[in-house]
Design an enzyme around this catalytic site. Structure first.
Site, PDB file in Angstrom:
ATOM      1  N   ASN A  13       0.844  -1.204   0.000  1.00  0.00           N
ATOM      2  CA  ASN A  13       0.000   0.000   0.000  1.00  0.00           C
ATOM      3  C   ASN A  13       0.876   1.250   0.000  1.00  0.00           C
ATOM      4  O   ASN A  13       1.515   1.564  -0.994  1.00  0.00           O
ATOM      5  CB  ASN A  13      -0.957  -0.030   1.195  1.00  0.00           C
ATOM      6  CG  ASN A  13      -1.812   1.226   1.290  1.00  0.00           C
ATOM      7  OD1 ASN A  13      -2.353   1.670   0.286  1.00  0.00           O
ATOM      8  ND2 ASN A  13      -1.912   1.810   2.452  1.00  0.00           N
ATOM      9  N   GLU A  14       0.957   1.945   1.133  1.00  0.00           N
ATOM     10  CA  GLU A  14       1.754   3.190   1.162  1.00  0.00           C
ATOM     11  C   GLU A  14       3.169   2.882   1.633  1.00  0.00           C
ATOM     12  O   GLU A  14       3.626   3.429   2.628  1.00  0.00           O
ATOM     13  CB  GLU A  14       1.095   4.202   2.084  1.00  0.00           C
ATOM     14  CG  GLU A  14       0.030   5.000   1.382  1.00  0.00           C
ATOM     15  CD  GLU A  14      -0.628   6.035   2.279  1.00  0.00           C
ATOM     16  OE1 GLU A  14      -0.396   6.012   3.501  1.00  0.00           O
ATOM     17  OE2 GLU A  14      -1.380   6.855   1.762  1.00  0.00           O
TER      18      GLU A  14
HETATM   19  O1  AHR Z   1      -7.707   6.459   3.337  1.00  0.00           O
HETATM   20  C1  AHR Z   1      -7.252   6.417   4.654  1.00  0.00           C
HETATM   21  C2  AHR Z   1      -5.806   6.008   4.740  1.00  0.00           C
HETATM   22  O2  AHR Z   1      -5.005   6.963   4.112  1.00  0.00           O
HETATM   23  C3  AHR Z   1      -5.445   4.742   4.037  1.00  0.00           C
HETATM   24  O3  AHR Z   1      -5.665   3.630   4.820  1.00  0.00           O
HETATM   25  C4  AHR Z   1      -3.985   4.895   3.759  1.00  0.00           C
HETATM   26  O4  AHR Z   1      -3.568   4.197   2.629  1.00  0.00           O
HETATM   27  C5  AHR Z   1      -3.795   6.385   3.670  1.00  0.00           C
HETATM   28  O5  AHR Z   1      -2.783   6.822   4.488  1.00  0.00           O
END
Ligand code: AHR
Length: 659
Positions: free
Chosen positions: A376-377
């Site tokens: 993800n991030e």
């Molecule tokens: O959308 C909320 C959060 O924002 C998500 O879980 C994450 O990927 C981002 O930091």
């Protein structure tokens, strides 16, 4: 009296006159040329999609229609959500942990004394929403060890008035499922379920569950109708799931593992939802993931919505904002295997192990998975080296599946630059960029992609939202100005649809009584849901996607912020329609004159859809859902020219047929 009436009429006409003048403002029309027959790029069918994460009670307590919280007593505090109000004289309940059972090992043991009703009460998720005249289906696994007993139900509203009853069923013998139902005589926003046991002897129970009869497509254990309908109305091109940070987990044991979310619901292992403890000021101690909504259901939902499924998988890294835990590189194989198995689960023949599970769950046909996110991030070297190992094997085994790599959590800066540079040595199909920024940023960055490398990676704008001012009301952060700034920014996404091929606002859903993060696209309570101004922006793009982007130029340039004006245009080559999107974020009314090159003539009527509010900070709430909503009008058209006047603080979509 007659005189007074005519004075009123005169004043009225005068006001009308003045307001008319204020609207046109006498401004010189902006002359925009649209070359309808010179598309600059095709628009991907997946261009505007949705991002789903179980945040803000988005799944349990939200989209997943189960109404009983902690129905299997598997929360670490096994009686969380449950109460047995002063009926110890009638019976004694214990929670038994049958550890040998492995997954979901607990059940409740009740010893009834034969002295009257023993009552167990469930609070639901911030109360149980009950709709008058709806039928509710209750089930329980139970076993009678000695004596005899029966179970009946009462649904009560917040005042304790009974609004639904189910007659007793007798329990006997070994573990069996018992079904009870009732039809509600009234509506309750925050009801409670009373499960009443009568008899004597020892009874065991597990997996207590309550669903409305009418779920999305009336599927058993299904999804909440009004919420899925709102998703369907966006006409999403893809469905990204299951997040978000939830993919990563706070540490690796807390990560999302798709294999524990498929198969029989009793075999899906409950874990803590990371948003339970993420923000100390927004703790949600009762937030867990039951996985009643798991990967099979996500694929099914994507199919129902006509959206491409886009799962994001853990890449061997926990959240870098939390523990930063990583699996060592030599131990990454099981994670990669999870990705390979997921593709088999989604697309494989029914003769394969995972394809068979999909078929056994009710879907022999493949789900046609073509997109997969790795991480993800994530950021920095530790991400790229793990991504590289995924890519090597996935591209070899499944070249038809496009891979998405992450640019990290920020829209620019060191992590962002590092990712873009480092990925030049690899072959991701998309880079996932995220931006949670103020409305000003969105207005200023509408041309962000105008100068991106046309030969480089494609962009997935995977999470974005305008974050502005708010107040104590949960929905307040979804202000009109935030939505208008997104609409302006999206003209730039549309214009650059050759580079940016998928986009999704985030997060999607939020319960007004149980949220951790805002703004969100859709707010709901136990019974109602509302579209935010931001939702309408997404919907206007999703339902006016077109097939090709065409140039819309003022003085030879894209209109992207000059005098707070923004424009983009697409055509639908199948229906032969031109669709123009216009944002006037300024303070005065503007008139436009569009010269349409490359058509014979316009046909019929133009549809004009306007989203606007005079108050930049206005927002929709569950009680007042229509402060900002689209208004549609039509006007007859002919020839090759269009004119339109756009009020200040507006987003307008013009749609017209041409020949
Ligand atoms: O959308 C909320 C959060 O924002 C998500 O879980 C994450 O990927 C981002 O930091």
């Amino acid at each position: 009296m007659k005189q007074l009436k005519s004075v009123k009429l005169f004043v009225g006409l005068l006001l009308l006159c003045f307001s008319g003048m204020a609207q046109t403002g006498g401004s010189v029309p902006r002359k925009v040329t649209i070359t309808v027959n010179k598309p600059t790029t095709t628009i991907s069918p997946a261009m505007w999609g949705i991002f789903f994460e179980d945040i803000n009670f988005g799944a349990d307590g939200g989209l997943y229609a189960e109404l009983i919280k902690n129905g299997s007593f598997e929360f670490p505090m096994p009686m969380m959500g449950w109460r047995d109000p002063d009926t110890e004289a009638q019976g004694v309940m214990l929670i038994v942990n049958q550890a040998a059972h492995g997954i979901n090992p607990r059940y409740a043991q009740l010893k009834l004394k034969g002295t009257g009703d023993y009552v167990l009460l469930n609070d639901g998720f911030r109360g149980i929403g009950i709709q008058k005249d709806e039928t509710y289906l209750f089930s329980i696994m139970a076993k009678q060890l000695s004596g005899q007993s029966n179970i009946r139900l009462e649904m009560v509203n917040a005042k304790g008035t009974v609004i639904g009853k189910a007659e007793p069923v007798s329990v006997s013998g070994d573990w069996k499922k018992y079904n009870l139902s009732f039809t509600a005589s009234d509506t309750a926003q925050k009801g409670k379920l009373r499960i009443i046991f009568n008899g004597q002897g020892e009874l065991h129970m597990d997996r207590l569950s309550l669903f409305p009869q009418h779920t999305w497509k009336n599927r058993p254990n299904g999804l909440r109708n009004d919420l899925v309908q709102k998703l369907a109305d966006l006409k999403p091109g893809f469905l990204r799931f299951p997040g978000g940070c939830i993919v990563e987990g706070r540490d690796l044991t807390n990560r999302y593992q798709w294999k524990t979310t498929v198969g029989a619901s009793e075999d899906r292992k409950l874990i803590m939802n990371r948003w339970n403890v993420e923000f100390p000021h927004k703790n949600a101690p009762d937030y867990y993931q039951s996985f009643g909504l798991g990967f099979y259901e996500y694929f099914q939902l994507a199919e129902d919505l006509g959206a491409a499924p886009l799962p994001i998988l853990n890449c061997g890294m926990a959240c870098q904002f939390n523990s930063s835990e990583v699996v060592s590189l030599p131990e990454l194989d099981p994670y990669i295997q999870d990705a390979l198995d997921l593709i088999e689960f989604a697309n494989g023949e029914v003769s394969t192990k995972w394809g068979k599970l999909r078929a056994d769950m009710g879907h022999p046909a493949p789900f046609n998975l073509r997109l997969l996110g790795v991480g993800n991030e994530q950021w920095d070297e530790q991400y790229v080296e793990r991504y590289a190992l995924f890519e090597k094997i996935l591209k070899m085994r499944y070249p038809e599946v496009k891979l998405i790599a992450a640019a990290g959590p920020f829209a620019e800066g060191a992590y962002f630059d590092y990712a873009w540079k480092a990925f030049q040595s690899y072959k991701p199909d998309f880079i996932d960029e995220h931006y949670y920024k103020g409305p000003d940023w969105f207005f200023k960055n509408a041309a962000r992609y105008d100068n991106y490398d046309r030969k480089g990676f494609k962009v997935f704008a995977g999470e974005y939202a305008g974050h502005g001012k708010d107040n104590a009301q949960p929905e307040s952060k979804n202000s009109w100005v935030s939505a208008m700034s997104e609409a302006a920014f999206m003209t730039g996404l549309e214009r650059n649809a050759d580079v940016v091929q998928m986009c999704s606002y985030a997060p999607l859903l939020a319960h007004v009584d149980a949220w951790q993060w805002r703004p969100d696209l859709i707010w709901f309570d136990n019974l109602r849901s509302i579209a935010t101004p931001n939702y309408y922006v997404q919907q206007l793009y999703g339902t006016n996607k077109g097939t090709h982007s065409v140039p819309a130029l003022l003085d030879g340039k894209a209109l992207s912020g000059k005098d707070s004006l923004y424009a983009s245009a697409v055509i639908d080559s199948v229906t032969k329609e031109l669709i123009i999107k216009l944002v006037n974020a300024g303070e005065k009314t503007e008139s436009f004159e569009f010269s349409l090159a490359g058509i014979k003539a316009l046909k019929g009527e133009m549809t004009i859809t306007t989203l606007r509010n005079e108050e930049l900070l206005s927002y929709n709430t569950l009680d007042k859902p229509q402060a900002v909503q689209p208004v549609t009008t039509t006007v007859a058209v002919k020839g090759k020219k269009l004119t339109h006047t756009v009020s200040h603080r507006s987003f307008v979509v013009l749609r017209v047929k041409f020949q």
